[in-house]
Structures are given as structure tokens and as C-alpha cells.
Write a protein that holds these residues in place. Structure first.
Motif, mmCIF file in Angstrom:
data_model
loop_
_atom_site.group_PDB
_atom_site.id
_atom_site.type_symbol
_atom_site.label_atom_id
_atom_site.label_comp_id
_atom_site.label_asym_id
_atom_site.label_seq_id
_atom_site.Cartn_x
_atom_site.Cartn_y
_atom_site.Cartn_z
ATOM 1 N N LEU A 1 7.561 -6.805 -5.618
ATOM 2 C CA LEU A 1 6.706 -7.825 -5.023
ATOM 3 C C LEU A 1 5.848 -7.156 -3.966
ATOM 4 O O LEU A 1 6.353 -6.330 -3.197
ATOM 5 N N CYS A 2 4.577 -7.500 -3.920
ATOM 6 C CA CYS A 2 3.703 -6.957 -2.876
ATOM 7 C C CYS A 2 2.593 -7.960 -2.616
ATOM 8 O O CYS A 2 2.518 -9.002 -3.263
ATOM 9 N N GLY A 3 1.718 -7.626 -1.694
ATOM 10 C CA GLY A 3 0.613 -8.510 -1.349
ATOM 11 C C GLY A 3 -0.528 -8.510 -2.338
ATOM 12 O O GLY A 3 -1.424 -9.345 -2.253
ATOM 13 N N GLY A 4 -0.533 -7.560 -3.267
ATOM 14 C CA GLY A 4 -1.530 -7.551 -4.322
ATOM 15 C C GLY A 4 -2.926 -7.125 -3.913
ATOM 16 O O GLY A 4 -3.874 -7.337 -4.657
ATOM 17 N N GLY A 5 -3.062 -6.503 -2.745
ATOM 18 C CA GLY A 5 -4.374 -6.074 -2.261
ATOM 19 C C GLY A 5 -4.527 -4.569 -2.228
ATOM 20 O O GLY A 5 -4.030 -3.862 -3.098
ATOM 21 N N THR A 6 -5.177 -4.070 -1.197
ATOM 22 C CA THR A 6 -5.468 -2.646 -1.056
ATOM 23 C C THR A 6 -4.371 -1.925 -0.285
ATOM 24 O O THR A 6 -3.392 -2.523 0.145
ATOM 25 N N ILE B 1 4.484 -8.072 -9.095
ATOM 26 C CA ILE B 1 3.910 -9.385 -8.824
ATOM 27 C C ILE B 1 3.244 -9.348 -7.455
ATOM 28 O O ILE B 1 3.862 -8.950 -6.469
ATOM 29 N N GLY B 2 1.982 -9.759 -7.409
ATOM 30 C CA GLY B 2 1.245 -9.821 -6.154
ATOM 31 C C GLY B 2 1.230 -11.237 -5.615
ATOM 32 O O GLY B 2 1.005 -12.188 -6.354
ATOM 33 N N VAL B 3 1.479 -11.378 -4.320
ATOM 34 C CA VAL B 3 1.433 -12.673 -3.646
ATOM 35 C C VAL B 3 0.248 -12.615 -2.684
ATOM 36 O O VAL B 3 0.327 -11.979 -1.637
ATOM 37 N N ARG B 4 -0.852 -13.264 -3.066
ATOM 38 C CA ARG B 4 -2.109 -13.166 -2.341
ATOM 39 C C ARG B 4 -2.260 -14.251 -1.276
ATOM 40 O O ARG B 4 -1.824 -15.385 -1.470
ATOM 41 N N PRO B 5 -2.942 -13.911 -0.160
ATOM 42 C CA PRO B 5 -3.189 -14.897 0.886
ATOM 43 C C PRO B 5 -4.379 -15.805 0.575
ATOM 44 O O PRO B 5 -4.626 -16.763 1.290
ATOM 45 N N ASP B 6 -5.116 -15.492 -0.487
ATOM 46 C CA ASP B 6 -6.360 -16.186 -0.790
ATOM 47 C C ASP B 6 -6.377 -16.623 -2.252
ATOM 48 O O ASP B 6 -5.341 -16.619 -2.914
ATOM 49 N N THR B 7 -7.536 -16.992 -2.747
ATOM 50 C CA THR B 7 -7.696 -17.338 -4.160
ATOM 51 C C THR B 7 -8.792 -16.492 -4.808
ATOM 52 O O THR B 7 -9.238 -16.800 -5.910
ATOM 53 N N ASP B 8 -9.202 -15.436 -4.139
ATOM 54 C CA ASP B 8 -10.294 -14.587 -4.616
ATOM 55 C C ASP B 8 -9.756 -13.540 -5.594
ATOM 56 O O ASP B 8 -9.129 -12.568 -5.194
ATOM 57 N N ARG B 9 -10.020 -13.749 -6.865
ATOM 58 C CA ARG B 9 -9.523 -12.851 -7.902
ATOM 59 C C ARG B 9 -10.137 -11.456 -7.813
ATOM 60 O O ARG B 9 -9.587 -10.508 -8.361
ATOM 61 N N SER B 10 -11.241 -11.306 -7.115
ATOM 62 C CA SER B 10 -11.859 -9.985 -6.990
ATOM 63 C C SER B 10 -11.138 -9.100 -5.979
ATOM 64 O O SER B 10 -11.396 -7.905 -5.904
ATOM 65 N N ASN B 11 -10.216 -9.670 -5.209
ATOM 66 C CA ASN B 11 -9.487 -8.906 -4.185
ATOM 67 C C ASN B 11 -8.170 -8.326 -4.669
ATOM 68 O O ASN B 11 -7.477 -7.673 -3.895
ATOM 69 N N ILE B 12 -7.785 -8.577 -5.914
ATOM 70 C CA ILE B 12 -6.477 -8.095 -6.368
ATOM 71 C C ILE B 12 -6.556 -6.643 -6.822
ATOM 72 O O ILE B 12 -7.599 -6.171 -7.276
ATOM 73 N N CYS B 13 -5.446 -5.951 -6.681
ATOM 74 C CA CYS B 13 -5.377 -4.548 -7.080
ATOM 75 C C CYS B 13 -4.971 -4.426 -8.545
ATOM 76 O O CYS B 13 -4.460 -5.375 -9.145
ATOM 77 N N ASP B 14 -5.193 -3.264 -9.096
ATOM 78 C CA ASP B 14 -4.743 -2.961 -10.451
ATOM 79 C C ASP B 14 -3.223 -2.824 -10.454
ATOM 80 O O ASP B 14 -2.603 -2.552 -9.425
ATOM 81 N N GLY B 15 -2.629 -2.995 -11.618
ATOM 82 C CA GLY B 15 -1.200 -2.758 -11.785
ATOM 83 C C GLY B 15 -0.333 -3.983 -11.657
ATOM 84 O O GLY B 15 0.885 -3.908 -11.825
ATOM 85 N N LEU B 16 -0.932 -5.134 -11.364
ATOM 86 C CA LEU B 16 -0.140 -6.358 -11.218
ATOM 87 C C LEU B 16 0.086 -7.005 -12.576
ATOM 88 O O LEU B 16 -0.838 -7.125 -13.377
#
Length: 171
Positions: free
Chosen positions: A37-42, A60-75
Motif C-alpha cells: 500500500l502506498c500513496g500512489g504519487g511521486t 495499491i495506491g491510496v490517493r488524496p485527490d481524484t486526479d488520475r494524472s497524478n498517479i504513478c506507474d506500477g499500481l
């Protein structure tokens, strides 16, 4: 029983050493059959996702936002919370153990939430040192000096606490 879920927390702006160690931690957790589990960002989040996914692990990334362009690869999956930093609590409450790499204000909040929760092992690598109002060190978890030690401590303490799940069957 589901696999063990290990949250890996760290700054979105991390050092090269922190990124290297996060990639290795991701690989080691994947090799052990744990879900990452991680934040799914940079930063640390992207590095751990890269390491775990490269080793065939589930991230699995747990994001603080809803912006799909901010997610990292590998999730493998992303939970979009639209809750800002409050998502840190979701990340921590979903974990069977927490590994903290490095330090930032967000990472410190995750460290505090994990310690406040109290029932999960917390392992720190290159992380925060916390002191009380008298200047005395406060034990904020276990300290590791390498990625291998961090993973071993997280998994072994998750096993001891009865929180360790089973490795998923090979498909």
C-alpha cells in the motif's frame, strides 16, 4: 485469508538513497507475497510501486485527490479518496505493518497515525527522530538500517501480532 498489507510511506520529494531503498523494499515485499500500500504519487511512493510491480507484486495506491494524472506507474489499483491528507489515516488503518522511509510533514503524520493506532508494527528507515517536551527521545517504532532489515522487521512483527495473512495462490 487475504495477504498481508504493508504500507510504505515517504516523501514525494525524496533523495536518491530513499528512492533506491524504496524500490528494494517494494521488491522484497513482493517476493514475500505481501500487498504493498502506498500513496500512489511521486517520490518514495513511485519507487516502492516500481520495485514491487517489477517483482510481480500487487500495489495499491491510496490517493488524496481524484486526479488520475497524478498517479504513478506500477499500481494495480487506486483508491481516489478526495480527502487530502486525511487519506493518510485510510492508508494506515488498512495496513498490517507500516514502513516509513525518510521524512516530510506528510510522512510524519503517517508515522504519528501508525503509532497512535498502536496495534501495527512501525518500522523506520532514514526517518524521523521524535522527542518529548523534555527533549527525551520517544520510541516511534522500530529502526532499520537497510531495506532488508525493514522488511524483515515489518513482516516478522506482523506475524507475531497475528496480522500476517496468507500468500495468494499462484494463478
Amino acid at each position: 485469508m487475504p495477504t498481508t498489507q504493508i504500507a510504505v510511506c515517504g516523501p514525494r520529494r525524496c533523495s536518491d538513497v530513499e528512492a533506491r531503498d524504496a524500490r528494494e523494499i517494494g521488491e522484497l515485499l513482493a517476493d514475500a507475497g505481501a500487498t504493498v500500500l502506498c500513496g500512489g504519487g511521486t517520490g518514495v511512493m513511485a519507487a516502492v510501486a516500481e520495485g514491487a510491480s517489477r517483482a510481480g507484486g500487487l500495489v495499491i495506491g491510496v490517493r488524496p485527490d481524484t486526479d488520475r494524472s497524478n498517479i504513478c506507474d506500477g499500481l494495480a489499483a487506486v483508491v481516489f479518496t478526495d480527502m487530502g491528507e486525511a487519506r493518510n489515516n485510510i492508508l494506515i488503518c488498512s495496513a498490517d505493518a507500516v514502513i516509513v522511509i525518510g521524512g516530510s510533514w506528510g510522512t510524519l503524520s503517517e508515522l504519528a497515525l501508525a503509532n497512535r493506532r498502536g496495534e501495527v508494527p512501525v518500522v523506520s528507515l532514514h526517518g524521523w527522530t521524535v522527542h518529548d517536551s523534555a527533549g527525551e527521545p520517544v520510541r516511534a517504532g522500530l529502526t532499520a538500517d537497510s531495506p532488508a532489515v525493514a522488511v524483515d522487521l515489518a513482516l516478522s512483527h506482523a506475524i507475531e501480532s497475528g496480522r500476517y495473512g496468507e500468500r495468494p495462490p499462484d494463478i
